[in-house]
Design a protein around this motif. Structure first.
Motif, PDB file in Angstrom:
ATOM      1  N   ASN A  91       0.850  -1.193   0.000  1.00 33.13           N
ATOM      2  CA  ASN A  91       0.000   0.000   0.000  1.00 33.13           C
ATOM      3  C   ASN A  91       0.886   1.243   0.000  1.00 33.13           C
ATOM      4  O   ASN A  91       1.338   1.713   1.049  1.00 33.13           O
ATOM      5  CB  ASN A  91      -0.911  -0.007   1.225  1.00 33.13           C
ATOM      6  CG  ASN A  91      -2.012  -1.035   1.118  1.00 33.13           C
ATOM      7  OD1 ASN A  91      -2.768  -1.055   0.146  1.00 33.13           O
ATOM      8  ND2 ASN A  91      -2.117  -1.904   2.109  1.00 33.13           N
ATOM      9  N   ASN A  92       1.127   1.745  -1.202  1.00 37.48           N
ATOM     10  CA  ASN A  92       2.037   2.872  -1.379  1.00 37.48           C
ATOM     11  C   ASN A  92       1.329   4.132  -1.881  1.00 37.48           C
ATOM     12  O   ASN A  92       1.877   5.230  -1.759  1.00 37.48           O
ATOM     13  CB  ASN A  92       3.138   2.476  -2.363  1.00 37.48           C
ATOM     14  CG  ASN A  92       3.975   3.651  -2.810  1.00 37.48           C
ATOM     15  OD1 ASN A  92       4.788   4.177  -2.054  1.00 37.48           O
ATOM     16  ND2 ASN A  92       3.785   4.104  -4.041  1.00 37.48           N
ATOM     17  N   GLY A  94      -0.334   7.495  -2.415  1.00 38.06           N
ATOM     18  CA  GLY A  94      -0.380   8.622  -1.491  1.00 38.06           C
ATOM     19  C   GLY A  94      -0.508   9.953  -2.206  1.00 38.06           C
ATOM     20  O   GLY A  94      -0.138  10.083  -3.372  1.00 38.06           O
ATOM     21  N   VAL A 112      -6.568  13.322   1.813  1.00 38.13           N
ATOM     22  CA  VAL A 112      -5.385  12.616   2.302  1.00 38.13           C
ATOM     23  C   VAL A 112      -5.779  11.386   3.111  1.00 38.13           C
ATOM     24  O   VAL A 112      -5.202  10.296   2.946  1.00 38.13           O
ATOM     25  CB  VAL A 112      -4.492  13.571   3.123  1.00 38.13           C
ATOM     26  CG1 VAL A 112      -3.377  12.803   3.832  1.00 38.13           C
ATOM     27  CG2 VAL A 112      -3.897  14.638   2.218  1.00 38.13           C
ATOM     28  N   HIS A 116      -4.725   7.495   1.830  1.00 34.86           N
ATOM     29  CA  HIS A 116      -3.771   6.768   2.665  1.00 34.86           C
ATOM     30  C   HIS A 116      -4.450   5.727   3.559  1.00 34.86           C
ATOM     31  O   HIS A 116      -4.024   4.559   3.584  1.00 34.86           O
ATOM     32  CB  HIS A 116      -2.976   7.743   3.532  1.00 34.86           C
ATOM     33  CG  HIS A 116      -2.053   8.612   2.756  1.00 34.86           C
ATOM     34  ND1 HIS A 116      -0.772   8.259   2.446  1.00 34.86           N
ATOM     35  CD2 HIS A 116      -2.238   9.844   2.214  1.00 34.86           C
ATOM     36  CE1 HIS A 116      -0.193   9.225   1.754  1.00 34.86           C
ATOM     37  NE2 HIS A 116      -1.062  10.198   1.590  1.00 34.86           N
ATOM     38  N   SER A 120      -5.766   2.085   1.914  1.00 33.80           N
ATOM     39  CA  SER A 120      -5.033   0.927   2.427  1.00 33.80           C
ATOM     40  C   SER A 120      -5.988  -0.098   3.028  1.00 33.80           C
ATOM     41  O   SER A 120      -5.798  -1.314   2.868  1.00 33.80           O
ATOM     42  CB  SER A 120      -4.005   1.372   3.471  1.00 33.80           C
ATOM     43  OG  SER A 120      -3.015   2.185   2.871  1.00 33.80           O
ATOM     44  N   ASN A 141       2.851  -1.614   4.325  1.00 25.88           N
ATOM     45  CA  ASN A 141       2.219  -0.302   4.250  1.00 25.88           C
ATOM     46  C   ASN A 141       3.283   0.786   4.321  1.00 25.88           C
ATOM     47  O   ASN A 141       4.211   0.706   5.135  1.00 25.88           O
ATOM     48  CB  ASN A 141       1.229  -0.129   5.411  1.00 25.88           C
ATOM     49  CG  ASN A 141       0.096  -1.130   5.348  1.00 25.88           C
ATOM     50  OD1 ASN A 141      -0.446  -1.395   4.287  1.00 25.88           O
ATOM     51  ND2 ASN A 141      -0.273  -1.695   6.490  1.00 25.88           N
ATOM     52  N   SER A 143       4.354   4.108   5.504  1.00 23.98           N
ATOM     53  CA  SER A 143       4.145   5.200   6.443  1.00 23.98           C
ATOM     54  C   SER A 143       5.126   6.309   6.082  1.00 23.98           C
ATOM     55  O   SER A 143       5.473   6.482   4.915  1.00 23.98           O
ATOM     56  CB  SER A 143       4.322   4.695   7.877  1.00 23.98           C
ATOM     57  OG  SER A 143       4.115   5.731   8.816  1.00 23.98           O
ATOM     58  N   SER A 144       5.620   7.039   7.068  1.00 22.24           N
ATOM     59  CA  SER A 144       6.549   8.135   6.803  1.00 22.24           C
ATOM     60  C   SER A 144       7.114   8.629   8.131  1.00 22.24           C
ATOM     61  O   SER A 144       6.479   8.493   9.186  1.00 22.24           O
ATOM     62  CB  SER A 144       5.820   9.292   6.107  1.00 22.24           C
ATOM     63  OG  SER A 144       6.621  10.464   6.071  1.00 22.24           O
ATOM     64  N   TYR A 156      -1.413  14.631   6.569  1.00 22.18           N
ATOM     65  CA  TYR A 156      -0.475  13.591   6.136  1.00 22.18           C
ATOM     66  C   TYR A 156       0.141  12.874   7.343  1.00 22.18           C
ATOM     67  O   TYR A 156       0.246  11.642   7.372  1.00 22.18           O
ATOM     68  CB  TYR A 156       0.610  14.246   5.283  1.00 22.18           C
ATOM     69  CG  TYR A 156       1.571  13.311   4.605  1.00 22.18           C
ATOM     70  CD1 TYR A 156       1.205  12.601   3.466  1.00 22.18           C
ATOM     71  CD2 TYR A 156       2.872  13.164   5.079  1.00 22.18           C
ATOM     72  CE1 TYR A 156       2.106  11.762   2.821  1.00 22.18           C
ATOM     73  CE2 TYR A 156       3.777  12.327   4.445  1.00 22.18           C
ATOM     74  CZ  TYR A 156       3.384  11.626   3.308  1.00 22.18           C
ATOM     75  OH  TYR A 156       4.292  10.792   2.684  1.00 22.18           O
ATOM     76  N   ALA A 159      -2.434  10.605   8.946  1.00 20.12           N
ATOM     77  CA  ALA A 159      -2.687   9.425   8.117  1.00 20.12           C
ATOM     78  C   ALA A 159      -1.545   8.427   8.223  1.00 20.12           C
ATOM     79  O   ALA A 159      -1.762   7.217   8.355  1.00 20.12           O
ATOM     80  CB  ALA A 159      -2.888   9.843   6.661  1.00 20.12           C
ATOM     81  N   LYS A 160      -0.314   8.930   8.178  1.00 25.03           N
ATOM     82  CA  LYS A 160       0.846   8.040   8.228  1.00 25.03           C
ATOM     83  C   LYS A 160       0.996   7.401   9.609  1.00 25.03           C
ATOM     84  O   LYS A 160       1.447   6.253   9.722  1.00 25.03           O
ATOM     85  CB  LYS A 160       2.107   8.800   7.838  1.00 25.03           C
ATOM     86  CG  LYS A 160       2.155   9.201   6.361  1.00 25.03           C
ATOM     87  CD  LYS A 160       2.002   7.997   5.433  1.00 25.03           C
ATOM     88  CE  LYS A 160       2.383   8.323   3.998  1.00 25.03           C
ATOM     89  NZ  LYS A 160       2.192   7.158   3.103  1.00 25.03           N
TER      90      LYS A 160
END
Length: 255
Positions: A91-92, A94, A112, A116, A120, A141, A143-144, A156, A159-160
């Motif tokens: 799941n990329n 974004g 967003v 995300h 996902s 998944n 994330s960031s 963002y 969501a991450k």
């Protein structure tokens, strides 16, 4: 128990027309997976498919709005029909809609969250049954480091961070079926998205990169292949005892 379908397993990668997703799709194909290259614009996915096919791999381009339940259902059904049941999901997909909180619109927040988190959820829910049926699966998944907090990215970052909780819950629920779930939290990766961030900040990408690299212990920015290599590990047979983890791929330690 391993996947009995054949010698070739199918991987589904969202947001794969460019950047991290494209690098992941190409790496998984090189690892021997048949790959569904998923993005909003099917035509934009075709160059990635061509790279895979030129290298001797198998891939298809599929248009899918991951936030649309019907589109996800139809897209996954097409993948099953043309490549086989997807037992690897990355799941990329974004988007960013950056702004300071007091300037952020409700639509910016919802967009967003929709891509995300909802995306996902929908993609994973549509694919997990194929994994549990054969007793083998891998979910990764994206994330960031923004999950730790990032000025101008309340949507963002939230969501991450949510994806990390989602990942850990998937690991708990699906582990007994031979399915692992892990998250990768990239730091500064040189993509179109980080170029857009530089534009939002009113500076050139080169200036932003120079500033950021000063704070990165390995003294360079990341590239999509760094993330693709990490995905390759998480979906491997050897990573079957690694689940529910969040790996920060950021050139140095993150809390």
């Amino acid at each position: 128990m391993t996947d009995p379908t054949s010698g070739t397993r199918t991987a589904l990668v969202t947001g794969a027309a460019r950047g991290i997703g494209a690098a992941v799709a190409e790496r998984l194909a090189a690892d021997g997976f048949a790959v569904a290259v998923i993005d909003l614009d099917e035509a934009a996915c075709k160059p990635v498919v061509e790279v895979v096919e030129k290298a001797g791999g198998r891939a298809i381009a599929v248009s899918m709005d991951v936030a649309d339940e019907a589109a996800v259902k139809a897209g996954v059904e097409r993948v099953v029909a043309e490549l086989g049941p997807p037992t690897v999901v990355v799941n990329n997909a974004g988007v960013i809609r950056d702004n300071l909180l007091f300037k952020m619109s409700t639509q910016d927040w919802d967009t967003v969250m929709g891509v995300h988190l909802r995306g996902s959820f929908l993609v994973t829910r549509a694919c997990q049954g194929y994994m549990t049926q054969v007793g083998w699966g891998r979910i990764v998944n994206l994330s960031s480091t923004s999950a730790l907090g990032s000025r101008g990215q309340a949507n963002y970052a939230a969501a991450k961070a949510g994806l990390q909780g989602f990942t850990k819950t998937l690991a708990i629920e699906l582990g007994k079926f031979g399915v692992t779930a892990n998250a990768i939290a990239p730091g500064f990766i040189e993509t179109e998205m980080t170029m857009a961030t530089a534009q939002r900040m009113g500076m050139s990408f080169e200036t932003l990169r120079a500033q950021v690299v000063q704070e990165i212990p390995v003294a360079r920015g990341g590239v999509p292949e760094d993330i693709a290599h990490t995905v390759s590990f998480f979906v491997s047979e050897g990573a079957g005892y690694v689940s529910g983890q969040v790996l920060y791929v950021a050139g140095g330690p993150k809390d």
